[in-house]
Design a protein around this motif. Sequence first.
Motif, PDB file in Angstrom:
ATOM      1  N   VAL A  72     117.541  18.623  96.663  1.00 12.61           N
ATOM      2  CA  VAL A  72     118.760  19.514  97.022  1.00 12.61           C
ATOM      3  C   VAL A  72     118.047  20.985  97.045  1.00 12.61           C
ATOM      4  O   VAL A  72     117.000  21.560  96.861  1.00 12.61           O
ATOM      5  CB  VAL A  72     119.187  19.777  96.356  1.00 12.61           C
ATOM      6  N   PRO A  73     118.543  21.633  97.832  1.00 11.37           N
ATOM      7  CA  PRO A  73     118.293  23.129  99.008  1.00 11.37           C
ATOM      8  C   PRO A  73     117.877  24.409  97.318  1.00 11.37           C
ATOM      9  O   PRO A  73     117.719  25.097  97.790  1.00 11.37           O
ATOM     10  CB  PRO A  73     119.482  23.563  99.139  1.00 11.37           C
ATOM     11  N   SER A  74     119.311  24.132  96.463  1.00 10.57           N
ATOM     12  CA  SER A  74     118.527  25.214  95.387  1.00 10.57           C
ATOM     13  C   SER A  74     117.817  24.869  94.636  1.00 10.57           C
ATOM     14  O   SER A  74     116.839  25.885  94.193  1.00 10.57           O
ATOM     15  CB  SER A  74     120.360  25.350  94.549  1.00 10.57           C
ATOM     16  N   ALA A  75     117.370  23.329  94.204  1.00  8.29           N
ATOM     17  CA  ALA A  75     116.423  23.030  93.543  1.00  8.29           C
ATOM     18  C   ALA A  75     115.169  23.513  94.818  1.00  8.29           C
ATOM     19  O   ALA A  75     113.950  23.670  94.162  1.00  8.29           O
ATOM     20  CB  ALA A  75     116.442  21.695  92.802  1.00  8.29           C
ATOM     21  N   ALA A  76     115.084  23.027  95.673  1.00  9.23           N
ATOM     22  CA  ALA A  76     114.299  23.790  96.172  1.00  9.23           C
ATOM     23  C   ALA A  76     113.397  25.006  96.503  1.00  9.23           C
ATOM     24  O   ALA A  76     112.213  25.335  96.680  1.00  9.23           O
ATOM     25  CB  ALA A  76     114.202  22.951  98.150  1.00  9.23           C
ATOM     26  N   TYR A  77     114.936  25.845  96.609  1.00  8.03           N
ATOM     27  CA  TYR A  77     114.834  27.403  96.593  1.00  8.03           C
ATOM     28  C   TYR A  77     114.216  27.805  95.138  1.00  8.03           C
ATOM     29  O   TYR A  77     113.216  28.741  94.791  1.00  8.03           O
ATOM     30  CB  TYR A  77     115.890  28.010  96.924  1.00  8.03           C
ATOM     31  N   PHE A  78     114.275  27.009  93.945  1.00  7.12           N
ATOM     32  CA  PHE A  78     113.962  27.572  92.496  1.00  7.12           C
ATOM     33  C   PHE A  78     112.751  26.892  92.602  1.00  7.12           C
ATOM     34  O   PHE A  78     111.479  27.792  91.878  1.00  7.12           O
ATOM     35  CB  PHE A  78     115.112  27.460  92.136  1.00  7.12           C
ATOM     36  N   PHE A  79     112.185  25.671  92.631  1.00  9.55           N
ATOM     37  CA  PHE A  79     111.350  25.044  92.352  1.00  9.55           C
ATOM     38  C   PHE A  79     109.502  25.407  93.914  1.00  9.55           C
ATOM     39  O   PHE A  79     109.017  25.121  92.785  1.00  9.55           O
ATOM     40  CB  PHE A  79     112.167  23.402  91.551  1.00  9.55           C
ATOM     41  N   MET A  80     110.625  24.819  94.558  1.00  8.06           N
ATOM     42  CA  MET A  80     109.108  24.306  95.343  1.00  8.06           C
ATOM     43  C   MET A  80     108.378  25.431  95.646  1.00  8.06           C
ATOM     44  O   MET A  80     106.814  24.901  96.014  1.00  8.06           O
ATOM     45  CB  MET A  80     109.666  23.605  96.685  1.00  8.06           C
TER      46      MET A  80
END
Length: 302
Positions: free
Chosen positions: A102-110
Amino acid sequence: MTIKFDLNDLQAFRAVAESGSFRRAAETIRITQPALSRRIDKLESALNVKLFERTTRQVSLTTVGRAFMPQVERMLDDLDLALMSIGDAGSSRMGTVTVACVPSAAYFFMPRAISGLHQRFPRIRIRLFDGSASHVSAAVASGDADFGVSFSGNLSPEVEFESLLQERYVIACRRDHPLARRKTVTWKEAYTHDYITLDKSSGNRLVLDRALADFTPDKPSICETRHVTTLIGLVEAGVGIAAVPSIAMPPDPHPLLAAVPLREPEVARNVGILKRRGRTLTPAALELEKLLRETRLDSAGD
């Protein structure tokens, strides 16, 4: 009958299949393009089949090639696992990891995890599919993604979930907004202001609708959008405020945006790793999963 090909030929096949280009494949496995072509010719001759359709513009797998690809990946991944058990094969580790997120997790984790993986294993390629929670779950269930990063709730039966962190929802607003000076704000107070919300296709909307089933705002939203990133862009432009998961917010301090925790009720979601039940991750995917866990621990200590 003896079939005469070797590991190098299989690696060449996978590199061409993944890149769709003899030139890029040769660069990936660090050989010349003529040498790569000879390996593919040798493999096709040994199998007595045509594995690739070649034109002046593109290279694509034949029907036989597409059927052969999963077998090759399995053989190379099994070999990589064996090498991991007897020593450090990191300098030569190859492969592709596909992650649905999901985009928010992509922004935070990836970003940190991908950067770390590239530094340690520069020959591993990452495909990042950022989509809605339902799309992430479907990609993991179908096997199109090695694993996913999303939040719990409405997962496919074939998918298992392991939590990485719990995050709460906050109000995103501009620093010049009256709520920006508050330490907390209730949902009722927040929704007296002009606000933007997510439409019903969003997984976040589902989380909020369930948590706020007994709450009805005094007035409707002035705008609906599909993605949290768009939502935050509209907030930054001064259109209104919005309830968003905390990890979707830019790092603090931000010159224009502020995040205010919401209460009455406090709403949280669990973000974690999605895997298909019974599926063993490839060595490359295992390395990225490990880095995601390290990112979670590092962030917890920030």
